[in-house]
Motif scaffolding. Structure first.
Motif, PDB file in Angstrom:
ATOM      1  N   GLY A 114      32.679  44.479  35.348  1.00 29.79           N
ATOM      2  CA  GLY A 114      34.092  44.456  35.700  1.00 29.79           C
ATOM      3  C   GLY A 114      34.964  44.889  34.540  1.00 29.79           C
ATOM      4  N   ARG A 115      36.124  45.430  34.873  1.00 32.04           N
ATOM      5  CA  ARG A 115      37.139  45.743  33.865  1.00 32.04           C
ATOM      6  C   ARG A 115      38.195  44.641  33.826  1.00 32.04           C
ATOM      7  NH1 ARG A 115      35.790  48.489  30.490  1.00 32.04           N
ATOM      8  NH2 ARG A 115      35.771  50.583  31.409  1.00 32.04           N
ATOM      9  N   ALA A 116      38.728  44.291  34.986  1.00 36.67           N
ATOM     10  CA  ALA A 116      39.728  43.218  35.061  1.00 36.67           C
ATOM     11  C   ALA A 116      39.184  42.125  35.984  1.00 36.67           C
ATOM     12  CB  ALA A 116      41.051  43.761  35.585  1.00 36.67           C
ATOM     13  N   TYR A 117      39.102  40.902  35.449  1.00 37.84           N
ATOM     14  CA  TYR A 117      38.543  39.816  36.247  1.00 37.84           C
ATOM     15  C   TYR A 117      38.971  38.481  35.651  1.00 37.84           C
ATOM     16  CZ  TYR A 117      34.959  40.496  32.614  1.00 37.84           C
ATOM     17  OH  TYR A 117      34.306  40.680  31.423  1.00 37.84           O
ATOM     18  N   ALA A 118      38.760  37.413  36.434  1.00 37.43           N
ATOM     19  CA  ALA A 118      39.222  36.081  36.029  1.00 37.43           C
ATOM     20  C   ALA A 118      38.180  35.036  36.403  1.00 37.43           C
ATOM     21  CB  ALA A 118      40.554  35.764  36.702  1.00 37.43           C
ATOM     22  N   ILE A 119      38.314  33.850  35.767  1.00 39.66           N
ATOM     23  CA  ILE A 119      37.553  32.660  36.134  1.00 39.66           C
ATOM     24  C   ILE A 119      38.545  31.659  36.707  1.00 39.66           C
ATOM     25  CG2 ILE A 119      36.133  30.747  35.328  1.00 39.66           C
ATOM     26  CD1 ILE A 119      34.680  33.437  35.338  1.00 39.66           C
ATOM     27  N   GLU A 120      38.208  31.100  37.883  1.00 39.36           N
ATOM     28  CA  GLU A 120      39.056  30.126  38.549  1.00 39.36           C
ATOM     29  C   GLU A 120      38.244  28.858  38.824  1.00 39.36           C
ATOM     30  OE1 GLU A 120      41.895  33.115  41.124  1.00 39.36           O
ATOM     31  OE2 GLU A 120      39.939  32.580  41.938  1.00 39.36           O
ATOM     32  N   VAL A 121      38.942  27.723  38.912  1.00 38.47           N
ATOM     33  CA  VAL A 121      38.278  26.455  39.220  1.00 38.47           C
ATOM     34  C   VAL A 121      39.018  25.786  40.372  1.00 38.47           C
ATOM     35  CG1 VAL A 121      37.407  26.129  36.879  1.00 38.47           C
ATOM     36  CG2 VAL A 121      39.648  25.190  37.495  1.00 38.47           C
ATOM     37  N   SER A 122      38.288  24.863  41.053  1.00 33.75           N
ATOM     38  CA  SER A 122      38.874  24.167  42.187  1.00 33.75           C
ATOM     39  C   SER A 122      38.161  22.838  42.378  1.00 33.75           C
ATOM     40  CB  SER A 122      38.750  25.013  43.455  1.00 33.75           C
ATOM     41  OG  SER A 122      39.169  24.305  44.606  1.00 33.75           O
ATOM     42  N   GLN A 123      38.887  21.877  42.917  1.00 35.59           N
ATOM     43  CA  GLN A 123      38.276  20.600  43.276  1.00 35.59           C
ATOM     44  C   GLN A 123      37.760  20.611  44.708  1.00 35.59           C
ATOM     45  OE1 GLN A 123      37.496  18.196  41.461  1.00 35.59           O
ATOM     46  NE2 GLN A 123      38.939  17.787  39.806  1.00 35.59           N
ATOM     47  N   ASP A 124      38.401  21.418  45.592  1.00 38.14           N
ATOM     48  CA  ASP A 124      38.059  21.366  47.009  1.00 38.14           C
ATOM     49  C   ASP A 124      37.612  22.695  47.604  1.00 38.14           C
ATOM     50  OD1 ASP A 124      40.386  22.795  46.964  1.00 38.14           O
ATOM     51  OD2 ASP A 124      41.569  21.338  48.116  1.00 38.14           O
ATOM     52  N   GLY A 125      37.586  23.753  46.813  1.00 38.07           N
ATOM     53  CA  GLY A 125      37.177  25.064  47.309  1.00 38.07           C
ATOM     54  C   GLY A 125      38.283  25.798  48.034  1.00 38.07           C
ATOM     55  N   SER A 126      39.491  25.213  48.049  1.00 37.47           N
ATOM     56  CA  SER A 126      40.613  25.872  48.720  1.00 37.47           C
ATOM     57  C   SER A 126      41.739  26.197  47.746  1.00 37.47           C
ATOM     58  CB  SER A 126      41.150  24.979  49.854  1.00 37.47           C
ATOM     59  OG  SER A 126      40.162  24.753  50.822  1.00 37.47           O
ATOM     60  N   ALA A 127      42.119  25.212  46.964  1.00 38.20           N
ATOM     61  CA  ALA A 127      43.193  25.417  45.982  1.00 38.20           C
ATOM     62  C   ALA A 127      42.568  25.817  44.648  1.00 38.20           C
ATOM     63  CB  ALA A 127      44.010  24.136  45.833  1.00 38.20           C
ATOM     64  N   TRP A 128      42.887  27.008  44.167  1.00 38.76           N
ATOM     65  CA  TRP A 128      42.251  27.553  42.966  1.00 38.76           C
ATOM     66  C   TRP A 128      43.236  27.664  41.823  1.00 38.76           C
ATOM     67  CZ3 TRP A 128      37.083  28.198  42.828  1.00 38.76           C
ATOM     68  CH2 TRP A 128      36.400  28.235  44.054  1.00 38.76           C
ATOM     69  N   ARG A 129      42.717  27.424  40.614  1.00 37.58           N
ATOM     70  CA  ARG A 129      43.532  27.563  39.409  1.00 37.58           C
ATOM     71  C   ARG A 129      42.817  28.493  38.427  1.00 37.58           C
ATOM     72  NH1 ARG A 129      44.421  24.465  34.439  1.00 37.58           N
ATOM     73  NH2 ARG A 129      42.922  22.870  35.086  1.00 37.58           N
ATOM     74  N   GLU A 130      43.545  29.481  37.949  1.00 39.56           N
ATOM     75  CA  GLU A 130      42.960  30.424  36.984  1.00 39.56           C
ATOM     76  C   GLU A 130      42.935  29.778  35.594  1.00 39.56           C
ATOM     77  OE1 GLU A 130      44.733  34.296  35.001  1.00 39.56           O
ATOM     78  OE2 GLU A 130      44.015  34.761  37.052  1.00 39.56           O
ATOM     79  N   VAL A 131      41.757  29.809  34.932  1.00 38.02           N
ATOM     80  CA  VAL A 131      41.627  29.222  33.598  1.00 38.02           C
ATOM     81  C   VAL A 131      41.347  30.280  32.528  1.00 38.02           C
ATOM     82  CG1 VAL A 131      40.924  26.955  34.437  1.00 38.02           C
ATOM     83  CG2 VAL A 131      39.182  28.718  34.007  1.00 38.02           C
ATOM     84  N   TRP A 132      41.038  31.512  32.973  1.00 38.48           N
ATOM     85  CA  TRP A 132      40.742  32.578  31.980  1.00 38.48           C
ATOM     86  C   TRP A 132      40.783  33.912  32.705  1.00 38.48           C
ATOM     87  CZ3 TRP A 132      37.243  36.528  31.610  1.00 38.48           C
ATOM     88  CH2 TRP A 132      37.058  37.114  30.344  1.00 38.48           C
ATOM     89  N   ARG A 133      41.223  34.985  31.995  1.00 32.31           N
ATOM     90  CA  ARG A 133      41.156  36.317  32.583  1.00 32.31           C
ATOM     91  C   ARG A 133      41.143  37.371  31.482  1.00 32.31           C
ATOM     92  NH1 ARG A 133      43.500  37.933  36.575  1.00 32.31           N
ATOM     93  NH2 ARG A 133      43.512  40.148  36.089  1.00 32.31           N
ATOM     94  N   THR A 134      40.706  38.553  31.841  1.00 35.47           N
ATOM     95  CA  THR A 134      40.733  39.696  30.925  1.00 35.47           C
ATOM     96  C   THR A 134      41.100  40.946  31.711  1.00 35.47           C
ATOM     97  OG1 THR A 134      39.482  40.986  29.291  1.00 35.47           O
ATOM     98  CG2 THR A 134      38.283  40.239  31.218  1.00 35.47           C
ATOM     99  N   GLU A 135      41.712  41.895  31.021  1.00 36.10           N
ATOM    100  CA  GLU A 135      41.999  43.218  31.587  1.00 36.10           C
ATOM    101  C   GLU A 135      41.147  44.298  30.932  1.00 36.10           C
ATOM    102  OE1 GLU A 135      44.082  43.729  34.096  1.00 36.10           O
ATOM    103  OE2 GLU A 135      44.647  41.610  34.204  1.00 36.10           O
ATOM    104  N   SER A 136      40.236  43.887  30.052  1.00 40.71           N
ATOM    105  CA  SER A 136      39.477  44.881  29.262  1.00 40.71           C
ATOM    106  C   SER A 136      38.007  44.499  29.140  1.00 40.71           C
ATOM    107  CB  SER A 136      40.101  45.041  27.884  1.00 40.71           C
ATOM    108  OG  SER A 136      40.153  43.786  27.216  1.00 40.71           O
ATOM    109  N   GLY A 137      37.391  44.116  30.244  1.00 38.25           N
ATOM    110  CA  GLY A 137      35.981  43.764  30.220  1.00 38.25           C
ATOM    111  C   GLY A 137      35.106  44.930  29.792  1.00 38.25           C
ATOM    112  N   LYS A 138      34.051  44.630  29.021  1.00 39.85           N
ATOM    113  CA  LYS A 138      33.163  45.677  28.505  1.00 39.85           C
ATOM    114  C   LYS A 138      31.703  45.468  28.895  1.00 39.85           C
ATOM    115  CE  LYS A 138      36.119  46.548  24.488  1.00 39.85           C
ATOM    116  NZ  LYS A 138      36.197  46.553  23.003  1.00 39.85           N
TER     117      LYS A 138
END
Length: 846
Positions: free
Chosen positions: A783-807
């Motif tokens: 991936g070039r641009a991607y993120a890591i998200e977390v959730s307690q219930d699998g519905s409401a997601w929160r982004e905890v990390w992302r990049t626009e320059s994956g290598k």
């Protein structure tokens, strides 16, 4: 002054040729070597140069000229090395022209043939100002009838041989030796040139077909008639021991000579008295002599058969199972090495090279993506090394895996010339059609056209194309270290069957002839393919010695793994000889290629891993929890027919001191495994340890297997084996790549999304746990641009990390600790035309 020297040189050579030719008598054949120093000039394809102001050795390459030419041949940039359709040209010239003179000091016999063993890129021959003919293939011998163009006895003959200056001069319907990891394509007459003088009817070709059971050799003789009256002839066949000259068998046959201008085949079977088989351990050679009354032709052979058994996956040498252990020679890569010089044509150096290989316990080699000069095969015959002979084809990145202009009929012509030249060498045991090319449209058809020509029925290797009949080789290149997340512990989950190779119908016999991906250049620098590997494995500040030690011990362990699983007919390391340069992709393992000094760590550890009776610590975990206990299996691998019995000593070392030592008696039957189990308790505190198993090998010398272990607190990977789902999963000709493969703990399996942006992979950890670290091991499709998200219930997601320059590579992602049951990778934009593909995704508390 220079031209005077050249004229004197030509005169000396002409006298030598004349004296040799004077020996030609009734029923004799003389093969006159035209090797030596030739004149050479650069120019166009159409017109010979007016002057020859340079000299060059034949055999050799144009970059050996004196004075030197400016950068002869074609150079390919790093970005263009995967584009075989470019057929790069030499910008300075179209051709090189070689010139020399010679005399024949007696009446000319009926037959005079010029043989140019190998030249690139294509040859055109002129004799005494007259065009004789052309031979356009670059890797097989050209035979040209020069009888009509020779001057009478005692007169000086002028011979010109033109070679193309680059790949641009190779006709589009012929193979050109493209290699995705080469940068230089240097032209030249790189094998011997000979003049063959004899009477007629004469022998065009002999194919020897050894019969080990009957202790005889069948000779299939191709005869030609250059103009003599047709009539009865008596063929005489004599077998002599090559070294002693003692006659070991003879036979005669009354036959009819072919009519003028035609050819015919006859067969003669010769029993061999006190027959002596050829093996790598005892490379006993014979010479077969066939006389027609007007010609006497000779060829060497060994009383040797070679086949495969699909049921057991083994190769069969002289009717008995046999295991291959060896390496690769990439001679065309070595041609562009800065230290090459004239080494490939130095018989003493080539012999020493093969002996150094045998000192590594190697009994086999793949002559990889190219054919060395003929003397290499002669030496392999004499020293006892089995050769997988690979035609110089690597078109994996061409459209459809193949240049469109080359048809099966075109390729069959080249294959036929190759086989006819090589089929009497006992060293040559596998016809290898190509490297890592999956095209089945042309190569497979060409194999089927020619395979029946070899009456010894050697198996074929079709690279990554489909094996063409039961018993053909399925070659594998299980490069594991190239994958992010590699560690030796991953091998514990492998079966021992390589998972890459032929795209369809792969099956036994399997032959691993490349693995490792840990190359280090001779000077300690890194080639391009392993710079990131060593950063990932050892860190940016690792010393050259750290890298060399890691390379040798890890390669040794991999060698042991593939051998001990007993799924493969052979294991061949890559590579024994190649180039070594910072912008290269691989390297050999010498520190001094001229003196053939191996890197000491490589010789110490890898040599033991290839021992015919070897020892393997069949325990692959390299990280253990404090205070862990484990049962350590140790295997003795016996490749020999004789049983082995002895003691295995296992030691656990810490800071150079043994904290555990135990020995057990083990027996390994011939060509089987022997085993012993040891129970170990590991320290309760952090420690770096070395585990060593030792036996006395078949020669009484110590053989060792070594593992590096780390004892520490081990973090739990919460994603391992968890429930997982994804936005998409790919199923294509290469297989099925479901989401579950991203969390199965195996670095050789992977998930792939469809080939589109906006994809995701979601992991259910089963319950809410603290998480602060995610690792992702990317396949090439990253991936070039991607993120890591977390959730307690699998519905409401929160982004905890992302990049626009994956290598790509290995992502080590850290973020503030958070409680989560679900962790999701969200891919917004790809870095390649393919999908998002992960070997493994891991989730940790810290």
């Amino acid at each position: 002054m220079g031209s005077l020297v050249l004229k004197r040189l030509a005169a000396v050579v002409a006298v030598a040729v004349g004296l040799a030719a004077a020996d030609v008598g009734a029923g004799e054949r003389v093969v006159v070597s035209l090797d030596g120093t030739w004149q050479i000039a650069e120019g166009s394809l159409g017109q010979p140069p007016a002057e020859f102001a340079h000299t060059a050795p034949v055999p050799g390459l144009a970059d050996l000229a004196t004075p030197p030419f400016e950068l002869p041949g074609a150079t390919v940039s790093l970005d263009d090395r995967g584009k075989p359709w470019l057929k790069p040209a030499d910008p300075r010239r179209e051709a090189f022209w070689y010139r020399r003179t010679f005399q024949v000091d007696r009446p000319l016999p009926a037959v005079a043939l010029l043989k140019v063993h190998k030249a690139r890129y294509g040859t055109k021959v002129l004799l005494n100002g007259q065009a004789v003919g052309e031979h356009e293939p670059c890797f097989t011998p050209g035979w040209l009838d020069v009888r009509a163009h020779l001057k009478p006895a005692g007169a000086e003959n002028e011979l010109l041989i033109r070679v193309g200056a680059s790949l641009a001069q190779v006709p589009p319907n012929l193979t050109d030796g493209w290699d995705n990891e080469k940068s230089r394509y240097i032209p030249g007459i790189y094998d011997s040139v000979e003049l063959v003088l004899c009477g007629t009817p004469h022998v065009v070709n002999i194919q020897t077909v050894p019969d080990v059971e009957q202790r005889s050799v069948r000779a299939v003789i191709e005869l030609a008639n250059a103009g003599a009256a047709a009539g009865p002839i008596r063929l005489k066949g004599t077998v002599r021991e090559a070294k002693s000259g003692r006659v070991a068998g003879n036979a005669e046959l009354d036959a009819s000579a072919p009519s003028a201008g035609t050819t015919a085949k006859v067969e003669l079977t010769i029993p061999i008295r006190d027959a002596h088989l050829w093996t790598p351990e005892d490379p006993f050679l014979y010479e077969l002599e066939i006389g027609t009354g007007a010609d006497v032709a000779r060829t060497r052979f060994g009383l040797r058969t070679f086949a495969t058994d699909p049921a057991t996956g083994r190769v069969i040498l002289n009717g008995r199972p046999y295991y291959l252990r060896g390496s690769n020679v990439c001679i065309y890569r070595f041609f562009e090495d800065a230290e090459r010089g004239t080494l490939p044509w130095d018989r003493e150096w080539v012999r020493k090279l093969h002996r150094r290989f045998k000192a590594m316990h190697w009994n086999s080699l793949r002559y990889c993506i190219g054919f060395p000069p003929e003397l290499w095969y002669e030496i392999a015959d004499e020293e006892g090394i089995l050769i997988q002979d690979e035609f110089p084809i690597w078109y994996s990145r061409a459209k459809d895996g193949w240049p469109e202009a080359i048809t099966p009929a075109d390729l069959a012509v080249e294959f036929t010339e190759w086989m006819r030249e090589r089929w009497n060498h006992p060293c040559v045991v596998i016809w290898d059609a190509q490297n890592e090319t999956s095209n089945d449209r042309v190569i497979a058809a060409a194999i089927q056209q020619v395979r029946g020509l070899d009456l010894s029925r050697r198996p074929w290797d079709n690279g990554w194309g489909t094996p063409q009949q039961p018993g053909d080789i399925s070659e594998g290149h299980p490069y594991r270290s190239s994958r992010p997340g590699f560690r030796l512990g991953n091998l514990a989950r492998e079966t021992g069957i390589p998972d890459n190779g032929p795209r369809r119908n792969a099956g036994p016999p399997y032959l691993i002839n490349e693995y490792g991906w840990l190359w280090i250049n001779r000077d300690g620098s890194l080639p391009t393919l392993t710079v990131d590997v060593y950063k990932r494995l050892l860190g940016e500040n690792a010393s050259v010695e750290d890298r060399r030690r890691y390379y040798a011990r890890t390669l040794a362990a991999k060698t042991e793994f593939w051998r001990v699983r007993r799924q493969c007919a052979g294991v061949l390391h890559f590579c024994g000889l190649g180039y070594s340069r910072p912008d290269g992709q691989t390297s050999d393992n010498f520190t001094d290629v001229k003196t053939l000094e191996f890197e000491p760590n490589f010789f110490r550890y890898v040599r033991d891993a290839f021992a015919p009776v070897g020892v393997v610590i069949d325990f692959w975990e390299d990280r253990l929890a404090k205070g862990a206990t484990a049962s350590i299996p140790v295997r003795v691998v016996n490749d020999l027919e004789a049983d082995w019995s002895g003691q295995v000593v296992l030691r656990l070392m810490r800071d150079g001191q043994a904290i555990f030592e135990q020995q057990k008696d083990v027996r390994a039957a011939g060509q089987e495994l022997g085993s012993a189990e040891f129970e170990l308790s590991f320290p309760t505190e952090e420690a770096t340890l070395e585990l060593t198993a030792e036996i006395r090998g078949s020669d009484g010398q110590p053989i060792r297997s070594v593992r590096d272990l780390r004892v520490a607190d081990l973090p739990k990977n919460h994603a391992l084996g968890a429930r997982v789902k994804a936005s998409s999963e790919v199923r294509n000709a290469q297989g099925f790549f479901p989401a579950a493969l991203a969390v199965d703990g195996r670095e050789e399996t992977r998930w792939s999304s469809e080939f589109a942006d906006d994809q995701w992979l979601e992991v259910d950890l089963g319950r809410a746990v603290p998480v602060s670290r995610v690792t992702m091991a990317w396949e090439h499709a990253c991936g070039r641009a991607y993120a890591i998200e977390v959730s307690q219930d699998g519905s409401a997601w929160r982004e905890v990390w992302r990049t626009e320059s994956g290598k790509g590579g290995m992502d080590e992602i850290r973020f503030a600790p958070v409680e989560a049951r679900y962790v999701r990778f969200r891919g917004d934009r790809r870095a390649t035309p393919h999908g998002f593909s992960l070997w493994e995704l891991q989730v940790f508390e810290r």
